[in-house]
Design a protein around this motif. Structure first.
Motif, PDB file in Angstrom:
ATOM      1  N   ALA A 143       0.812  -1.183  -0.284  1.00  0.00           N
ATOM      2  CA  ALA A 143      -0.266  -0.240  -0.170  1.00  0.00           C
ATOM      3  C   ALA A 143       1.129   1.343   0.265  1.00  0.00           C
ATOM      4  CB  ALA A 143      -0.750  -0.066   1.733  1.00  0.00           C
ATOM      5  N   ASP A 144       0.416   2.322  -0.575  1.00  0.00           N
ATOM      6  CA  ASP A 144       1.604   3.358  -0.935  1.00  0.00           C
ATOM      7  C   ASP A 144       0.326   4.500  -0.490  1.00  0.00           C
ATOM      8  OD1 ASP A 144       2.243   5.378  -2.055  1.00  0.00           O
ATOM      9  OD2 ASP A 144       2.175   5.009  -3.700  1.00  0.00           O
ATOM     10  N   ALA A 145       1.215   5.072   0.729  1.00  0.00           N
ATOM     11  CA  ALA A 145       0.639   6.447   1.773  1.00  0.00           C
ATOM     12  C   ALA A 145       0.936   7.602   0.852  1.00  0.00           C
ATOM     13  CB  ALA A 145       0.582   6.192   3.157  1.00  0.00           C
ATOM     14  N   ASN A 146       1.758   8.194   0.265  1.00  0.00           N
ATOM     15  CA  ASN A 146       1.678   8.719  -0.188  1.00  0.00           C
ATOM     16  C   ASN A 146       2.268   9.470  -2.022  1.00  0.00           C
ATOM     17  OD1 ASN A 146       4.271   7.873  -1.167  1.00  0.00           O
ATOM     18  ND2 ASN A 146       6.182   8.682  -0.040  1.00  0.00           N
ATOM     19  N   GLY A 147       2.067   8.394  -2.217  1.00  0.00           N
ATOM     20  CA  GLY A 147       1.144   8.669  -3.984  1.00  0.00           C
ATOM     21  C   GLY A 147       2.654   8.912  -5.189  1.00  0.00           C
ATOM     22  N   ASP A 148       3.815   7.979  -4.320  1.00  0.00           N
ATOM     23  CA  ASP A 148       4.763   8.201  -5.218  1.00  0.00           C
ATOM     24  C   ASP A 148       5.118   6.867  -5.937  1.00  0.00           C
ATOM     25  OD1 ASP A 148       5.683   6.306  -3.368  1.00  0.00           O
ATOM     26  OD2 ASP A 148       7.222   7.454  -2.393  1.00  0.00           O
ATOM     27  N   GLY A 149       3.680   5.761  -6.088  1.00  0.00           N
ATOM     28  CA  GLY A 149       3.785   4.211  -7.014  1.00  0.00           C
ATOM     29  C   GLY A 149       4.745   3.429  -6.141  1.00  0.00           C
ATOM     30  N   ILE A 150       5.112   3.726  -4.999  1.00  0.00           N
ATOM     31  CA  ILE A 150       5.861   2.424  -3.962  1.00  0.00           C
ATOM     32  C   ILE A 150       5.071   2.386  -3.140  1.00  0.00           C
ATOM     33  CG2 ILE A 150       8.287   2.036  -3.257  1.00  0.00           C
ATOM     34  CD1 ILE A 150       9.714   4.491  -5.245  1.00  0.00           C
ATOM     35  N   PHE A 175      -3.967   0.930  -4.884  1.00  0.00           N
ATOM     36  CA  PHE A 175      -2.730   0.733  -3.972  1.00  0.00           C
ATOM     37  C   PHE A 175      -1.976   2.676  -3.525  1.00  0.00           C
ATOM     38  CE2 PHE A 175       2.007   1.095  -5.243  1.00  0.00           C
ATOM     39  CZ  PHE A 175       2.162   0.524  -4.591  1.00  0.00           C
ATOM     40  N   GLY A 176      -2.177   3.790  -4.561  1.00  0.00           N
ATOM     41  CA  GLY A 176      -1.425   4.866  -3.637  1.00  0.00           C
ATOM     42  C   GLY A 176      -3.035   5.531  -5.095  1.00  0.00           C
ATOM     43  N   ALA A 177      -1.783   6.958  -4.530  1.00  0.00           N
ATOM     44  CA  ALA A 177      -2.877   7.979  -5.349  1.00  0.00           C
ATOM     45  C   ALA A 177      -2.485   8.225  -6.973  1.00  0.00           C
ATOM     46  CB  ALA A 177      -3.062   9.255  -4.987  1.00  0.00           C
ATOM     47  N   GLY A 178      -1.740   7.758  -7.657  1.00  0.00           N
ATOM     48  CA  GLY A 178      -0.132   7.710  -8.199  1.00  0.00           C
ATOM     49  C   GLY A 178      -0.565   6.271  -9.167  1.00  0.00           C
ATOM     50  N   ASP A 179       0.170   5.806 -10.645  1.00  0.00           N
ATOM     51  CA  ASP A 179       0.220   4.640 -10.565  1.00  0.00           C
ATOM     52  C   ASP A 179       1.285   3.670  -9.997  1.00  0.00           C
ATOM     53  OD1 ASP A 179      -0.875   5.698 -13.294  1.00  0.00           O
ATOM     54  OD2 ASP A 179       0.883   5.765 -14.471  1.00  0.00           O
ATOM     55  N   ALA A 180       1.277   2.755 -10.111  1.00  0.00           N
ATOM     56  CA  ALA A 180       1.945   1.855  -9.185  1.00  0.00           C
ATOM     57  C   ALA A 180       3.252   1.268  -9.869  1.00  0.00           C
ATOM     58  CB  ALA A 180       1.631   0.537  -9.178  1.00  0.00           C
ATOM     59  N   HIS A 181       4.192   0.744  -9.874  1.00  0.00           N
ATOM     60  CA  HIS A 181       5.873   0.568  -9.700  1.00  0.00           C
ATOM     61  C   HIS A 181       6.075  -0.109 -10.576  1.00  0.00           C
ATOM     62  CE1 HIS A 181       7.058  -2.102  -6.903  1.00  0.00           C
ATOM     63  NE2 HIS A 181       5.510  -2.061  -6.535  1.00  0.00           N
ATOM     64  N   LEU A 182       4.672  -1.348 -10.735  1.00  0.00           N
ATOM     65  CA  LEU A 182       4.788  -2.599 -11.353  1.00  0.00           C
ATOM     66  C   LEU A 182       3.014  -2.148 -12.520  1.00  0.00           C
ATOM     67  CD1 LEU A 182       6.641  -5.547  -9.696  1.00  0.00           C
ATOM     68  CD2 LEU A 182       7.118  -4.487 -12.324  1.00  0.00           C
ATOM     69  N   PRO A 183       3.319  -2.373 -13.467  1.00  0.00           N
ATOM     70  CA  PRO A 183       1.713  -1.985 -13.782  1.00  0.00           C
ATOM     71  C   PRO A 183       1.217  -3.241 -13.304  1.00  0.00           C
ATOM     72  CG  PRO A 183       3.686  -2.938 -15.704  1.00  0.00           C
ATOM     73  CD  PRO A 183       4.089  -2.603 -14.035  1.00  0.00           C
ATOM     74  N   GLN A 184      -0.334  -2.811 -13.498  1.00  0.00           N
ATOM     75  CA  GLN A 184      -1.152  -3.636 -12.866  1.00  0.00           C
ATOM     76  C   GLN A 184      -2.258  -4.133 -13.929  1.00  0.00           C
ATOM     77  OE1 GLN A 184      -2.142  -0.319  -9.809  1.00  0.00           O
ATOM     78  NE2 GLN A 184      -2.209  -2.119  -8.243  1.00  0.00           N
ATOM     79  N   PRO A 185      -2.450  -5.716 -13.830  1.00  0.00           N
ATOM     80  CA  PRO A 185      -3.696  -5.851 -15.953  1.00  0.00           C
ATOM     81  C   PRO A 185      -5.337  -4.423 -15.292  1.00  0.00           C
ATOM     82  CG  PRO A 185      -2.562  -7.479 -14.138  1.00  0.00           C
ATOM     83  CD  PRO A 185      -2.615  -6.267 -13.567  1.00  0.00           C
ATOM     84  N   SER A 186      -5.388  -5.295 -16.060  1.00  0.00           N
ATOM     85  CA  SER A 186      -7.115  -4.293 -15.822  1.00  0.00           C
ATOM     86  C   SER A 186      -7.728  -5.709 -15.241  1.00  0.00           C
ATOM     87  CB  SER A 186      -7.604  -4.096 -17.232  1.00  0.00           C
ATOM     88  OG  SER A 186      -7.581  -5.295 -18.014  1.00  0.00           O
ATOM     89  N   TRP A 187      -7.478  -6.623 -15.097  1.00  0.00           N
ATOM     90  CA  TRP A 187      -8.894  -7.956 -14.739  1.00  0.00           C
ATOM     91  C   TRP A 187      -7.970  -7.576 -12.772  1.00  0.00           C
ATOM     92  CZ3 TRP A 187      -5.154 -11.176 -11.843  1.00  0.00           C
ATOM     93  CH2 TRP A 187      -4.144 -11.710 -13.485  1.00  0.00           C
ATOM     94  N   PHE A 188      -7.785  -6.757 -12.278  1.00  0.00           N
ATOM     95  CA  PHE A 188      -6.881  -6.570 -10.622  1.00  0.00           C
ATOM     96  C   PHE A 188      -8.698  -6.213 -10.503  1.00  0.00           C
ATOM     97  CE2 PHE A 188      -2.753  -6.511  -9.484  1.00  0.00           C
ATOM     98  CZ  PHE A 188      -2.208  -7.792  -9.904  1.00  0.00           C
ATOM     99  N   SER A 189      -9.544  -5.290 -10.900  1.00  0.00           N
ATOM    100  CA  SER A 189     -10.158  -4.755 -10.767  1.00  0.00           C
ATOM    101  C   SER A 189     -11.119  -6.212 -10.164  1.00  0.00           C
ATOM    102  CB  SER A 189     -11.400  -4.020 -11.635  1.00  0.00           C
ATOM    103  OG  SER A 189     -11.594  -4.400 -13.037  1.00  0.00           O
ATOM    104  N   ASP A 190     -11.739  -7.117 -10.888  1.00  0.00           N
ATOM    105  CA  ASP A 190     -11.797  -8.228 -10.281  1.00  0.00           C
ATOM    106  C   ASP A 190     -11.956  -8.948  -8.944  1.00  0.00           C
ATOM    107  OD1 ASP A 190     -13.782  -7.958 -12.767  1.00  0.00           O
ATOM    108  OD2 ASP A 190     -12.736  -9.280 -13.700  1.00  0.00           O
TER     109      ASP A 190
END
Length: 561
Positions: free
Chosen positions: A34-41, A449-464
């Protein structure tokens, strides 16, 4: 979270020195939780923000993968400072707040210690580079002169675990040894200063309230590099019998005996579990002795098929091993180094063939192609319920409680694992696919996960698979894990089991001393449960039968009150 639920999920009393023996431990890979400050990490405040989620899950402890300052040459396992928090992940004060919050919810804290090597950015290694040949600073590491008239060739032709040469030349011409990436120089454990500094590190974290330690590559610390050094081919032929130059040497246990003295300075004593990939159960048992680390991972199920014969053999062997060492065994199906088991069980059976990380996964073409995701998840549920019913501790990897599949669709330029780029023992896709940040919400740039993009790309199917989706679904994987862990706290009993013959080679059944029974159908034909169907407290029952690829728990009347 209600007070009643919180009470049910509390770990044993704070002074219980045996809490670890049958604990459910949840591994957190901090940069992807979980990313608390939105830096993707992911970061320590992110973990703090999710402590109620962890309490509701019902675990006894968390194990944190490295959170120390690191250049991330190997996902944080290249440590630049063993007694601090990476500024990108927070501060020591954040760490203290997280420990306090977890302890307040009855959750203990285990941290990763990486003693085989440091980062090349560690102050010791930088000092060694500057100090030059023959210096005390270089004696903390393994430096050698090269071969050939001008020393331009490495001392040996050995290869590192991640592929490529195991030696790296520095500016003045000497070479240093690295079992893993070049950014991870191996320490010289013959050096008293190295030994003393790690005792200081163990006390540093123990004094901050850490309850235990997971020891990275515990079998590789000590080495015998006396001349003449063997060739790579000769090295591979040497038995791993305690005298191998690099692996599972008998003298490594002198180090852990010193560590045990430190652990026992505390009340209750600090715990430890060894990551020790060794040749026999007998050699693994040495790491789990009461005079040493106390517990060692068994990884046998990570390389097993979903097969009743293999599972029974592995369970029996590891219970016998734990009895020999006086420890308890550990059960694990997934971690940060292997393909997630929901995916493995959807791939073709290995049938005894050795496989390296990623190879079969590449051949399968990813989660939307040749893999049977439905069967894989169904078998993952069955295997997990079986493990949670066994005596010993169970280690759960973040995201498996959501039924996450391995993520294959990561472009080469987005990958981070050195194993992907260098080959070695982790060929194919490497380990990034099991380290993709968790989905907490069904929408958003990083699924919560955070306010911005994640440091590794998450696939669309993660929504399920998002936590918010599964928490609202009583039939979800998350709901299954929560109920299983809740019941496990009530059903857990003495560390013993009795096998019950079923008349079917594809069905395993055992009973714990209090009458709790676990039945797993590894086959495709349903198993008639007879009168026991009325006493199933967890798992699927259809028309009085246990379906294929499924597990049930049976509790006799009165056991649950």
């Amino acid at each position: 979270m209600t007070d009643a639920l919180l009470a049910e999920t509390r770990a044993p009393a704070a002074d219980d020195a045996t809490w670890w023996r049958q604990a459910a431990v949840y591994q957190i890979y901090p940069r992807s939780f979980a990313d608390a400050n939105g830096d993707g990490i992911g970061d320590i405040p992110g973990i703090l923000s999710r402590v109620d989620y962890l309490a509701e899950l019902g675990i006894d402890a968390v194990w944190l993968s490295p959170f120390y300052p690191s250049a991330l040459a190997d996902g944080g396992y290249d440590v630049a400072d063993y007694r601090d928090v990476d500024p990108r992940l927070g501060t020591l004060e954040d760490f203290d707040a997280m420990v306090a919050a977890l302890h307040a919810r009855g959750i203990r804290v285990v941290v990763d210690i990486v003693p085989n090597h440091t980062s090349d950015l560690h102050e010791w290694f930088q000092e060694a580079l500057e100090a030059g040949r023959g210096s005390a600073a270089r004696e903390r590491y393994i430096f050698r002169e090269g071969k050939g008239p001008d020393g331009a060739e490495p001392p040996t032709d050995w290869e590192s675990v991640f592929g490529g040469p195991a030696w790296q030349q520095v500016e003045d011409g000497q070479w240093y040894f690295h079992n893993f990436a070049p950014e991870q120089p191996d320490l010289n454990w013959d050096n008293p200063e190295v030994r003393e500094d790690f005792l200081k590190t163990l006390r540093f974290w123990s004094d901050r309230g850490v309850d235990g330690f997971r020891i990275d590559v515990a079998h590789m610390l000590t080495k015998d590099l006396a001349e003449p050094l063997p060739s790579r081919a000769e090295l591979e032929r040497l038995p791993q019998d305690g005298k191998h130059p690099l692996i599972d040497r008998d003298d490594v246990h002198e180090i852990y005996a010193e560590w045990r003295k430190v652990f026992n300075e505390y009340e209750p004593p600090r715990t430890a579990v060894a990551e020790a990939w060794v040749s026999t159960p007998e050699r693994r048992a040495r790491y789990a002795s009461a005079e040493g680390l106390g517990q060692a991972f068994n990884f046998d199920l990570l390389v097993a098929d979903f097969d009743a014969t293999q599972f029974r053999s592995i369970i029996a062997e590891n219970l016998a091993q734990s009895a020999m060492s006086g420890s308890s065994t550990t059960w694990v199906l997934s971690n940060h180094d292997v393909t997630r088991h929901a995916t493995r069980y959807g791939l073709p059976a290995l049938d005894g063939r050795p496989v390296k990380q990623g190879t079969e996964w590449v051949a399968a073409g990813g989660p939307t192609d040749a893999i049977d995701m439905v069967r894989g998840l169904r078998r993952a549920h069955a295997a997990t319920l079986l493990l949670l019913g066994l005596p010993g501790s169970t280690y759960l990897y973040q995201g498996e409680e959501l039924g996450l599949q391995e993520v294959a669709e990561i472009a080469p330029e987005q990958r981070q694992d050195p194993a992907f780029f260098r080959g070695g023992e982790f060929d194919g896709l490497g380990r990034d696919g099991c380290r993709v940040p968790l989905p907490w919400t069904a929408s958003g740039s990083s699924f919560g996960f955070g306010a911005g993009d994640a440091h590794l790309p998450q696939p669309s199917w993660f929504s399920d698979y998002a936590v918010e989706v599964e928490a609202a679904d009583p039939a979800s994987t998350l709901s299954l894990y929560r109920e299983a862990l809740r019941l496990r706290h009530r059903l857990q009993t003495d560390e013993a089991l009795e096998w019950i013959e079923t008349g079917r080679a594809d069905v395993l059944r055992f009973a714990r001393p209090n009458g709790w029974q676990v039945v797993t159908n590894f086959g495709s034909e349903p198993l008639d449960l007879g009168a026991d169907a009325a006493h199933v407290v967890l798992g699927p029952v259809i028309d009085g039968a246990l379906p294929g690829d499924s597990t049930v728990w049976i509790a006799p009347p009165g056991l649950l009150g």
